[in-house]
Design a protein around this motif. Structure first.
Motif, PDB file in Angstrom:
ATOM      1  N   GLN A  80       0.989  -1.100  -0.017  1.00 57.54           N
ATOM      2  CA  GLN A  80      -0.098   0.017  -0.032  1.00 57.54           C
ATOM      3  C   GLN A  80       0.894   1.146   0.019  1.00 57.54           C
ATOM      4  N   PRO A  81       0.573   2.380  -0.678  1.00 60.24           N
ATOM      5  CA  PRO A  81       1.200   3.442  -0.608  1.00 60.24           C
ATOM      6  C   PRO A  81       1.599   3.825   0.611  1.00 60.24           C
ATOM      7  N   GLY A  82       2.785   4.397   1.084  1.00 61.02           N
ATOM      8  CA  GLY A  82       2.967   4.968   2.149  1.00 61.02           C
ATOM      9  C   GLY A  82       3.528   4.126   3.304  1.00 61.02           C
ATOM     10  N   GLN A  83       3.004   2.735   3.367  1.00 61.07           N
ATOM     11  CA  GLN A  83       3.409   1.796   4.115  1.00 61.07           C
ATOM     12  C   GLN A  83       3.913   0.563   3.572  1.00 61.07           C
ATOM     13  N   TRP A  84       5.001  -0.038   4.146  1.00 65.90           N
ATOM     14  CA  TRP A  84       5.474  -1.284   3.518  1.00 65.90           C
ATOM     15  C   TRP A  84       5.740  -2.478   4.821  1.00 65.90           C
ATOM     16  N   ARG A  85       5.381  -3.498   4.653  1.00 64.61           N
ATOM     17  CA  ARG A  85       5.444  -4.544   5.910  1.00 64.61           C
ATOM     18  C   ARG A  85       6.370  -5.583   5.201  1.00 64.61           C
ATOM     19  N   LEU A  86       7.656  -5.817   5.560  1.00 65.94           N
ATOM     20  CA  LEU A  86       8.492  -6.775   4.973  1.00 65.94           C
ATOM     21  C   LEU A  86       9.086  -7.774   6.044  1.00 65.94           C
ATOM     22  N   ALA A  87       9.087  -9.158   5.656  1.00 64.57           N
ATOM     23  CA  ALA A  87       9.682 -10.104   6.470  1.00 64.57           C
ATOM     24  C   ALA A  87      11.192  -9.902   6.539  1.00 64.57           C
ATOM     25  N   PRO A  88      11.956 -10.441   7.531  1.00 63.28           N
ATOM     26  CA  PRO A  88      13.522 -10.334   7.565  1.00 63.28           C
ATOM     27  C   PRO A  88      13.956 -10.722   6.334  1.00 63.28           C
ATOM     28  N   GLY A  89      14.966 -10.078   5.657  1.00 65.61           N
ATOM     29  CA  GLY A  89      15.511 -10.605   4.451  1.00 65.61           C
ATOM     30  C   GLY A  89      14.909 -10.151   3.445  1.00 65.61           C
ATOM     31  N   ALA A  90      13.488  -9.974   3.378  1.00 64.56           N
ATOM     32  CA  ALA A  90      12.690  -9.517   2.161  1.00 64.56           C
ATOM     33  C   ALA A  90      13.284  -8.348   1.281  1.00 64.56           C
ATOM     34  N   THR A  91      12.812  -8.252   0.277  1.00 62.60           N
ATOM     35  CA  THR A  91      13.029  -6.883  -0.601  1.00 62.60           C
ATOM     36  C   THR A  91      11.837  -6.465  -1.149  1.00 62.60           C
ATOM     37  N   ALA A  92      11.728  -5.182  -1.487  1.00 60.01           N
ATOM     38  CA  ALA A  92      10.666  -4.332  -1.941  1.00 60.01           C
ATOM     39  C   ALA A  92      11.039  -3.288  -3.055  1.00 60.01           C
ATOM     40  N   PRO A 148      21.639   9.137  -5.967  1.00 55.02           N
ATOM     41  CA  PRO A 148      22.507   9.687  -6.884  1.00 55.02           C
ATOM     42  C   PRO A 148      21.917   9.931  -8.126  1.00 55.02           C
ATOM     43  N   THR A 149      22.544  10.809  -8.907  1.00 54.48           N
ATOM     44  CA  THR A 149      21.721  11.109 -10.294  1.00 54.48           C
ATOM     45  C   THR A 149      22.109   9.743 -11.298  1.00 54.48           C
ATOM     46  N   THR A 150      23.213   9.207 -10.982  1.00 54.00           N
ATOM     47  CA  THR A 150      23.748   7.977 -11.788  1.00 54.00           C
ATOM     48  C   THR A 150      23.115   6.726 -11.387  1.00 54.00           C
ATOM     49  N   SER A 151      22.098   6.601 -10.326  1.00 47.75           N
ATOM     50  CA  SER A 151      21.484   5.492  -9.915  1.00 47.75           C
ATOM     51  C   SER A 151      20.339   5.022 -10.678  1.00 47.75           C
ATOM     52  N   LEU A 152      20.171   3.978 -11.277  1.00 47.61           N
ATOM     53  CA  LEU A 152      19.124   3.338 -11.946  1.00 47.61           C
ATOM     54  C   LEU A 152      18.258   2.582 -10.868  1.00 47.61           C
ATOM     55  N   ASP A 153      19.029   1.733 -10.121  1.00 54.12           N
ATOM     56  CA  ASP A 153      18.410   1.013  -8.992  1.00 54.12           C
ATOM     57  C   ASP A 153      18.987   1.311  -7.555  1.00 54.12           C
ATOM     58  N   HIS A 154      18.260   1.692  -6.929  1.00 57.47           N
ATOM     59  CA  HIS A 154      19.001   2.251  -5.587  1.00 57.47           C
ATOM     60  C   HIS A 154      18.346   1.302  -4.455  1.00 57.47           C
ATOM     61  N   THR A 155      19.309   0.863  -3.634  1.00 60.56           N
ATOM     62  CA  THR A 155      18.870  -0.277  -2.328  1.00 60.56           C
ATOM     63  C   THR A 155      19.274   0.298  -1.142  1.00 60.56           C
ATOM     64  N   VAL A 156      18.212   0.215  -0.178  1.00 63.37           N
ATOM     65  CA  VAL A 156      18.531   0.533   1.174  1.00 63.37           C
ATOM     66  C   VAL A 156      18.260  -0.592   1.868  1.00 63.37           C
ATOM     67  N   VAL A 157      19.342  -0.609   2.836  1.00 65.31           N
ATOM     68  CA  VAL A 157      19.515  -2.113   3.611  1.00 65.31           C
ATOM     69  C   VAL A 157      19.379  -1.525   5.119  1.00 65.31           C
ATOM     70  N   PHE A 158      18.287  -2.082   5.846  1.00 68.21           N
ATOM     71  CA  PHE A 158      17.953  -1.941   6.977  1.00 68.21           C
ATOM     72  C   PHE A 158      18.617  -3.146   7.983  1.00 68.21           C
ATOM     73  N   SER A 159      19.693  -2.698   8.824  1.00 67.09           N
ATOM     74  CA  SER A 159      20.469  -3.829   9.623  1.00 67.09           C
ATOM     75  C   SER A 159      20.469  -3.475  10.930  1.00 67.09           C
TER      76      SER A 159
END
Length: 87
Positions: free
Chosen positions: A4-16, A76-87
């Motif tokens: 849903q827009p604005g909220q994401w619930r992810l299992a540990p190790g999951a990506t979205a 960054p302006t050169t990023s096509l896919d940007h990943t944020v890792v929460f650990s």
């Protein structure tokens, strides 16, 4: 996973994929927390966020929200896919 827009619930190790398409040079704000509220990833940009799913612009408020501090993410302006890792 909730998509849903604005909220994401992810299992540990999951990506979205939060957004598709080129986002280089864009600015995003986020708040995240683990089960039970800990760990927490927050920041100095405080705004009111609702408990239900949302798709808001900055400074939109509701009576059922909670003030949360958001972190700013500049892709960054050169990023096509940007990943944020929460650990």
């Amino acid at each position: 996973m909730s998509t849903q827009p604005g909220q994401w619930r992810l299992a540990p190790g999951a990506t979205a994929k939060v957004r598709s398409g080129f986002v280089g040079g864009s600015k995003f704000f986020f708040y995240a927390h683990g089960e039970g509220g800990s760990p927490e990833w927050s920041g100095p940009f405080v705004t009111n966020l609702p408990q239900q799913a949302f798709d808001w612009c900055w400074n939109t408020a509701g009576s059922s929200g909670t003030n949360r501090g958001l972190q700013k993410l500049i892709v960054p302006t050169t990023s096509l896919d940007h990943t944020v890792v929460f650990s």
